[in-house]
Design an enzyme around this catalytic site. Structure first.
Site, PDB file in Angstrom:
ATOM      1  CG  HIS A  64      -2.167  -0.827   1.013  1.00  0.00           C
ATOM      2  ND1 HIS A  64      -3.437  -0.370   1.289  1.00  0.00           N
ATOM      3  CD2 HIS A  64      -2.321  -2.102   0.559  1.00  0.00           C
ATOM      4  CE1 HIS A  64      -4.325  -1.319   1.017  1.00  0.00           C
ATOM      5  NE2 HIS A  64      -3.666  -2.378   0.577  1.00  0.00           N
ATOM      6  CD  GLU A  86       0.458   7.712   1.049  1.00  0.00           C
ATOM      7  OE1 GLU A  86       0.644   6.495   1.241  1.00  0.00           O
ATOM      8  OE2 GLU A  86       1.317   8.450   0.536  1.00  0.00           O
TER       9      GLU A  86
END
EC number: 1.11.1.7
Length: 343
Positions: A64, A86
């Site tokens: 990710h 994020e």
């Protein structure tokens, strides 16, 4: 035959060159922090032994991170009143606390040993590799010298990570935009051989597949029954999950690929891998030859690990990894390790 200086210059300029990648080396910390890899290895060993979900959680965290802004540990940056980072994007809220914690522990020790030298990005890359190896996967060499990113925005996450409901064409195009071909994409997906997925990601295959079938008829019937039992309260308890590989969930092997033709693929995306003619040959190859899978996975991970890396010009070495958001990693791990599906 001698080439004119102008021709030599043009030839040189035509060669693809990445300044950021050229700054990496296998022995980057040989003098500045010689015990770097030893400290990371000791940290991940202790964490994995106490929390078996650490390997899968760290691998997913690494993926990710790298797919958004590159491998720069930007997923560790915390949100504040001016910016949603994020880590707080919808798709990242389910990232395991174990992955964050293993980097926090290693960074804390490294700051005492060689302060302001080792980046969180390098720690995450090496910790991921060592954890994959620890649970039976391949060992691969990693170039070091990444810097930690300065930018982390939740708004940049969507569209850069594959979703379970994406079409295969969409996923292939997403990986292609990052420089990965179909075979590399399938090899990286083999990381699903460890870890779990939340029920919400595949509940439509169990309860509302179509007007004719509530459950996807291509799911193994016993497997589907077990999943319906486990996920019965998934709308109430969002943490309910099931293992991606029902037979060897804690071992990195090629069982994930062997499971797909048997109707044991958890996500719609998993099932599509063995159906789509572009990906099916690689699924079949990896299902029958674990050695080739390990080789291709290693090369794909090495390639992923240098995707979008930062240098001193656009990065830094943080004094510490960003503190964990309010997640009790021990509690989450205990919940997930209690989930077992028996066929």
């Amino acid at each position: 035959m001698a080439f004119p200086l102008r021709v030599l210059l043009l030839l040189f300029l035509s060669i693809p060159f990445s300044e950021s990648k050229s700054n990496l080396s296998f022995d980057y910390y040989k003098r500045s922090c010689p015990n770097f890899e030893k400290i990371v290895r000791e940290t991940i060993t202790t964490k994995q032994m106490s929390n078996p979900a650490t390997a899968a959680g760290t691998l997913r965290l690494f993926f990710h991170d790298c797919m958004v802004e590159g491998c720069d540990a930007s997923v560790f940056i915390a949100s504040n009143s001016f910016n949603t980072a994020e880590r707080d994007a919808d798709v990242n809220l389910s990232l395991s606390g174990d992955g964050y914690e293993v980097v926090v522990r290693a960074k804390t020790t490294l700051e005492l040993t060689c302060p302001k030298v080792v980046s969180c990005a390098d720690i995450l890359a090496v910790a991921t590799r060592d954890l994959v190896t620890m649970v039976g996967g391949p060992y691969y060499k990693i170039r070091l010298g990444r810097k930690d990113g300065l930018v982390s925005k939740a708004s940049r996450v969507e569209g850069n990570l594959p979703r379970s409901n994406m079409s295969m064409t969409h996923v292939i195009n997403l990986f292609a935009s990052k420089g990965f071909n179909v075979q590399e994409m399938v090899a990286l997906t083999g990381g699903h051989t460890i870890g779990f997925s939340h029920c919400i990601e595949f509940s439509d295959r169990l309860y509302s597949y179509s007007k004719k079938h509530a459950t996807d008829p291509e799911l193994n019937s016993k497997f589907a029954a077990g999943l319906r039992n486990i996920c019965a309260n998934h709308t109430i308890d969002k943490t309910m999950s099931a293992f991606n590989d029902v037979f060897t969930p804690g071992k990195f092997d090629n069982m994930y690929f062997k499971n797909l033709p048997r109707g044991l693929g958890l996500l719609a995306y998993d099932h599509a891998l063995v159906k789509d003619p572009r990906t099916k040959p690689f699924v079949e190859l990896y299902a029958t030859n674990q050695t080739v899978f390990f080789q291709d996975f290693s090369r794909a991970m090495q390639k992923l690990s240098i995707h979008g890396i930062k240098t001193a010009k656009n990065g830094e070495v943080r004094n510490s990894s960003i503190s964990l958001r309010d997640i009790d990693a021990e509690e989450i791990n205990q919940r997930f390790t209690e989930i077992i599906i028996l066929l």
